[in-house]
Structures are given as structure tokens and as C-alpha cells.
Design an enzyme around this catalytic site. Structure first.
Site, short mmCIF file in Angstrom:
data_model
loop_
_atom_site.label_atom_id
_atom_site.label_comp_id
_atom_site.label_asym_id
_atom_site.label_seq_id
_atom_site.Cartn_x
_atom_site.Cartn_y
_atom_site.Cartn_z
CB THR A 172 -0.97 0.06 1.20
OG1 THR A 172 -2.00 -0.89 1.01
CG2 THR A 172 -1.58 1.43 1.36
CB SER A 227 6.76 -20.95 -1.50
OG SER A 227 5.95 -20.18 -2.36
CG ASN A 229 4.68 -9.13 -5.52
OD1 ASN A 229 4.10 -8.77 -4.51
ND2 ASN A 229 5.44 -8.32 -6.24
#
EC number: 2.3.1.35
Lengths: 406, 406
Positions: free
Chosen positions: A189, A406, A401
Site C-alpha cells: 500500500t 512458499s 510477490n
């Protein structure tokens, strides 16, 4: 106008700040809660995301700003408090109430902003438990911690301050911002907070912020995605004691010029620190038929993944730029377009009248290996111009991203 | 309707094809020139890129198709013949003239398409010297070489053929396509060539192609960039001897259905083989207020770099999807949105009424590790729906587009 080195939101008279770790970020060395406070009530204004999906803090802050007044801003990172329904709204409101109580203010005088993951309930207890320390730590030196506490995938703090003069009064303006992905619902953001001791009416402050946002933050793009939580807030506490600015007089325009410089500088810092970015790209489109044309064309180039990867690869692939102009939706004349690349080591013309020039590829590579690249695009059809800022598209954007869970 | 295994553009009666290396690609094992030929004159139709910057072949092919007739198509890879001014137009025209002479046709009966780097003069001598061999090699088996010769960064050939029946006549339709980057001025462009022995008027053929392109190729996005050279061409030579289709009767709609299946299959192959792609993403947006809403929303999701990287990372980050819906420009109600992920191993609901559901993250990961992912988005506000296809954003996209000249 003068830059004040290494200062930020506490540079203007009467502003204090702090930043702490309250527990929203897992790593307990990472600051995640920030506070900005003015010793006296301030005039305030805000600009918010145009995304139809809005974070809960947007609604609360907008509501609290309806009287154009504020005295404190509490900001958390680590959770965007978005897509949390009624619970999210109640917790955003609660943040302002808890902070107001600690500062002996009304909840209405406290604004709130959040950045972080979407759709995860906000840990309001962590914030509640953090507020006493956050409040205690308020100080003139607190701007560093505050600027750190609002960071997410940002790799460096973004803050600066200027001094200027209106009617012989010294005015100071400071700011801090965060960016990284234009939207990063995991951690991102775009947020910017501006403080000043200028004396100005709420209407004029809102107007100046709106004008300035248009040509700064709104011309930045990291990945074309608009966040749910983007917010720019400004507080002006009047302690500089200048004659109150109440109309668009010369003093208003003087302030606007400083505000523009401040916001454009922060916007470029945000672009350069885009997720995974290795280069700042500045795209100047000029001699267009209208301002809108120039704005749309420069944004189209800045947003093209193929232009972004070409710049990452230091490749003078001007065909991709022409192509991005062509699909922008603007009715261009491709046969009039001139293109040049520039960096600190030089400038090179690569295309004239829509056709490739035979240029020195070694020199082009040398220019493009720099970390700040300007693309000049002369449309040769009018007299308007606009600049957009963005960054290259690198392996690290994909890594940041695509891999974080993971 | 029946799939004919391992066949392509030469499956319909009367069509031959060939593909050779003429020297446009540096690697002399790589085919770079293709030819499609109908033994008899055919009705033909075309759909072209909307990019304002258009390759020279677009202008020549459009002009040659003004009579809705064609008998051959010559296609080169390795050079887009775009941004080359008058020289480019003259050379595109020359390609049709040279090929027409070799086939004893009029230049007007030959269409031309190119894909490759922008702004580099086309080596017309290589093509001139290649045409005799290209013409000599025309055969029923030539479809494999032709489909190979139009490839650029494609990792596999894209072709297929169907048989169907109209008024007891067996109709055959075949096609080959290339994609990879929606635009890749270095080596890319979306091209598709369709052949059929159907008997149909030029008006109806153009109409069917237009309808079908809207819901197939126009709903694919690899990187949001629209090429300067995109082209879809169809030739119908009438050798199936059905009663000529001249209006929108049931036979027209039967043909349209086959054409849609053919084009959607190719479109999905193009999406799945997007530059650097490891996964096909299908995004189905349904229950919207209008068709336009569904189209724009599904495209917004498919184009979001943050959605694309999340899928690359097999991460059920549904907040990014909601965010992409929110900034699409469509006036959505976030509080009504339901989201699910599906692949061959199962389906999982992740968001209901705009709020996150607590879901099994292990199961979500298992679903998303698949190489074909469907995102279901129920807007719960109407009755329209649309599907868009795209691919994930991987390290290899950056590598292919950022490193090729380094």
C-alpha cells in the site's frame, strides 16, 4: 525553499512522533505501529484510494476528517484491515478511540491508516497493549522510528522536510511515505503523511493536497495495481503564525509549489523502491494535443511489462515504447513520434518520425545501465506534457510477490 | 463436431502448406517463412490489431482483402516489418507480388503477415530467394513446417482441426496460431490462420470471424500489451460443396459454434504458452449486471501482476483478486463477491460476501500447484458472465524479455 537534511514529519513546530513493535509483524525486531501527534489541534486533509474495495481505516479516517480537523494519526503495518466487514470497521474505530484516550483527545481528532495483508482479522489486542508505550515514546526524534514502522517491502525509509518563507514567517513542512508495490495486499500500500506548521484553512489545504496528488503520487506506477488502502494525509497546525491562507492568493501558490516538490520527490522515491526494482524510470511525454493525452501516454509506457523488462535488461528496445503508445487508447500519429533515452551519462536519440535511427548500441547500453533512466517522447502534435514515474520489472518482483508463503 | 488428431491447416480439402528457413532468423535450423495455399480461389476474412502503431503487412493484407477473396498467405517470423515507413510497406507489398508470381496468381490474391523485431529493415532478398523452395515444398504434410515457421518464443506448435456436418456434407476446418507475448516486438505477436472447405459468403465469413474473435483471442492476455502485428485470417474455399451460407441461418450458427471451439482452444493454448508461463489461468466472472462488466472484471484479474505472481507461487492470495476487481473501473459491490479456486484436483471456496473464509491452506496449495487454474468469481448482482484466459508471471518472463540482447 530549502531542504532540511535528515528530517521528516517532526521538523515543523509542534509535531512529535514515535514508532514501536506491538506484535503485528512476526519478526519482533520489526516496528509495526506509528504515531504522529500535534501539540495543538491542526487543520487536516486527505486523499484516498479510488479502489471500490476500501480498507476499514479509509472509512473511519474520512469520517473523522469531515470537520477538517485532526490532532493525531495512528498507523499500523502488518495488516491492512481490509475485507474484514463490520469487525474491521469496529477495530479501526477502536484504534482511534484507544489512541484518543491515551492522548486525552476525542476519537474524532485521531486518524487511522493500515497497511498489510488483506482479509485477516486485525489483532486489536496487540495494538491496545502497544498504545501506552507508543504514546510515551512521542518525541522530536521519533520521526525515524515512525518512518520505519510504516515500512513493508520498502527497502529504505522515505522522508524529507523543507523550510520556506511566507510573509517573513519561516514555514516548515515534513513528510514520510511508504510504497513498494502500488498495491501489495500481503504487505503493501502507498501511504504518505505530511505535517506543516503553516496556518491555512481546511478548504485550501484540501484543495492544495488534491492538486498536488494529481501530479505526484497519481503519476507513479509500480505494477499498475491500485491498493485498497492508499492514503495521503496532511496536518497543518498553524504554529508558524503566518496570516492564515484562505484563498488562492500568491501565498497559496507558494505553498503549493513546495508541496508539489515534496510530493514529487516522495513519489519518485516510491517508484525507485518499487518491489524488486533496480531502476527508476521517468517518462516525459510532450507536445501532445491535450494534458489528458500526455498523462495517459506516459502512464501507458510506464506500465508496459515489456518496456519495464527492456529497461531491466538495459536494452534500447524503443519498439516496445512505440507499441505502448499505440495501444494506450489515445489517437496518436505514430509517424510523428521522436524517442530518446537519457541518464546521467548522456542522451541518445533512437527513433525519429516513428522510424528507427541507426544509433550507437554501445553508447545506448552505457546510458541504460544507469539506475535512473529518462525516456523523452516528443509526440509533435501539440503543446501539453506530462511525466510519469515507474520502475523496471525484475526477477525480484516475481520473487517478492510469488514466493513469500512458499 | 469431431477433433481430427494431429492435423492443422491442410486438413480441409484443397489446402496445402509449407515452411522453410530463408535466413531471417539467425539460427539456420529455425524455420522462418510459411505459406498456406488453396488450390481454388477462396472467400477470406480478417481481424487486425487495434494498436495505432500497425505493422506494414496489416495495411497490405487489409487492402488485398477488400474484395473478400484470397488464395494464399505468406507469413514470416524473425522481423515484424513495423516502424519501417514507406520501405516497410513496399517490402510487404513485394512479398505478395513475389509469392503471387511463383504461384501464378495476382498479388491481390496473396495475403501477408509478419512477426518479429520492430524497426529493423526487412531482409526482402532472403524472402525472395526463399520463395521458390517455399512454393516447391507445398504439400498436404506441410502444415507441421508451416506451424513451426511462424513460432517465435512459443515453446510448442499450436494447431488443430475439426470435422463437422452441414446438410450431410462433411466440412473440415483447420488452424494454426502463434502467441507467447501478447506483444513481443523482439520476436512476438499473436497470429492465427484458419482454413476451411466450407462454402460461405465473404460477408458471413467476416461476421463469424468477428463474433468468434471477441470471445476467444480478445479474452486472452499474457502481459496486457497489444501487439502492432496481431492478425487472424480465415480462408474458406467451398470445396465441401455445401449449399452456400449467405445469411444467419442454423447452418451459420453451426459453423460459428465450431469456429468458437476452434478459436477458444487456440486462445487457451496461446495463454498457457505465454512467455515464461508455467500455468494457464482461467477467470470466470459471473452474475454481473452486464456483459461488459463481466468482460472488464475478468480481464482486470487476468492482467494483475500481483494475481499472476500469486498463482505462480501457488498462493491462495484472494485479496489481490478482490483488489483487481475493485480498481477495474466497474462499480462493484465488494460485499457480495464470492471467490473459489479450482483445478483438476478439487475446488476450494476462499471468500464469501467479500470476507475471507477460514479455509484449509494445505488443500488450497494442492489445488494451486496444478498447471491449469480456474478462478470462479460470483458477483451476485446480475445474470451476465464472461471468461478470460491468461498465464502466471514467472522469473522466465523477465528473463525472456529483459535479457535477450545482453
Amino acid at each position: 525553499m530549502q531542504l532540511i537534511n535528515n528530517k521528516g514529519i517532526t521538523a515543523p513546530q509542534g509535531f512529535l512522533a514515535s514508532g514501536i513493535h506491538c506484535g503485528l509483524k512476526k519478526n519482533n525486531l520489526k516496528l509495526d505501529l506509528a504515531l504522529i501527534y500535534s501539540n495543538v489541534p491542526a487543520t487536516a486533509a486527505g486523499i484516498y484510494t479510488k479502489n471500490k474495495v476500501k480498507g476499514a481505516p479509509i472509512y473511519i479516517t474520512k469520517d473523522h476528517l469531515s470537520n477538517k480537523k485532526a490532532q493525531a494519526i495512528i498507523i499500523n503495518s502488518g495488516n491492512a484491515n481490509t475485507c474484514n466487514g463490520e469487525d474491521g470497521l469496529a477495530k479501526a474505530k477502536k484504534m482511534t478511540e484507544l489512541q484518543a484516550k491515551a492522548l486525552k483527545l476525542k476519537a474524532n481528532d485521531v486518524l487511522v491508516a493500515s497497511t498489510g495483508v488483506i482479509g485477516i482479522p486485525l489483532n486489536i489486542d496487540a495494538i491496545k497493549n502497544g498504545i501506552p508505550l507508543l504514546t510515551e515514546r512521542l518525541s522530536k526524534d521519533g520521526y525515524e522510528d515512525a518512518a520505519t514502522a510504516i515500512m513493508t517491502t520498502d527497502t529504505y525509509k522515505k522522508q524529507l522536510a523543507f523550510e520556506f518563507t511566507i510573509d517573513d514567517k519561516k514555514i516548515t513542512i515534513g513528510a514520510m511515505a511508504k510504497g513498494s508495490g502500488m498495491i501489495e495486499p500481503n504487505m503493501g500500500t502507498m501511504l504518505s503523511f505530511i505535517t506543516t506548521d503553516l496556518n491555512i484553512s481546511g478548504e485550501m489545504l484540501q484543495e492544495a493536497l488534491k492538486e498536488s496528488t494529481k501530479i505526484s503520487y497519481n503519476r507513479v506506477s509500480v505494477d499498475g495495481d491500485t491498493s485498497t488502502n492508499d492514503m495521503v494525509l496532511v496536518m497543518a497546525n498553524g504554529l508558524a503564525n503566518n496570516k492564515k491562507i484562505q484563498e488562492k492568493d500568491s501565498n497559496y501558490y507558494l505553498f503549493l509549489e513546495v508541496l508539489n516538490t515534496l510530493n514529487i520527490t516522495l513519489a519518485k522515491m516510491i517508484a525507485k523502491d518499487g518491489e524488486g526494482a533496480s531502476k527508476l524510470i521517468e517518462c516525459i511525454v510532450y507536445n501532445t494535443k491535450s494534458l489528458k493525452d500526455a498523462e495517459v501516454l506516459s502512464k501507458s509506457v510506464i506500465n508496459s511489462p515489456l518496456v519495464k523488462t527492456a529497461i531491466f535488461g538495459s536494452d534500447a528496445n524503443w519498439g516496445r515504447i512505440l507499441c505502448a503508445l499505440g495501444y494506450s487508447g489515445i489517437n496518436i500519429n505514430p509517424n510523428k513520434v521522436d524517442l530518446s533515452f537519457k541518464s546521467s551519462v548522456g542522451i541518445i536519440d533512437v527513433c525519429k518520425g516513428g522510424m528507427g535511427l541507426s544509433f550507437d548500441e554501445v553508447k545506448a547500453k552505457e546510458i541504460l545501465l544507469n539506475d535512473e533512466i529518462t525516456i523523452y517522447i516528443n509526440m509533435n502534435t501539440g503543446q501539453y506534457s506530462s511525466t510519469a514515474w515507474g520502475c523496471d520489472l525484475s526477477y525480484d518482483y516475481v520473487k517478492i510477490n510469488g514466493d513469500y508463503r512458499s
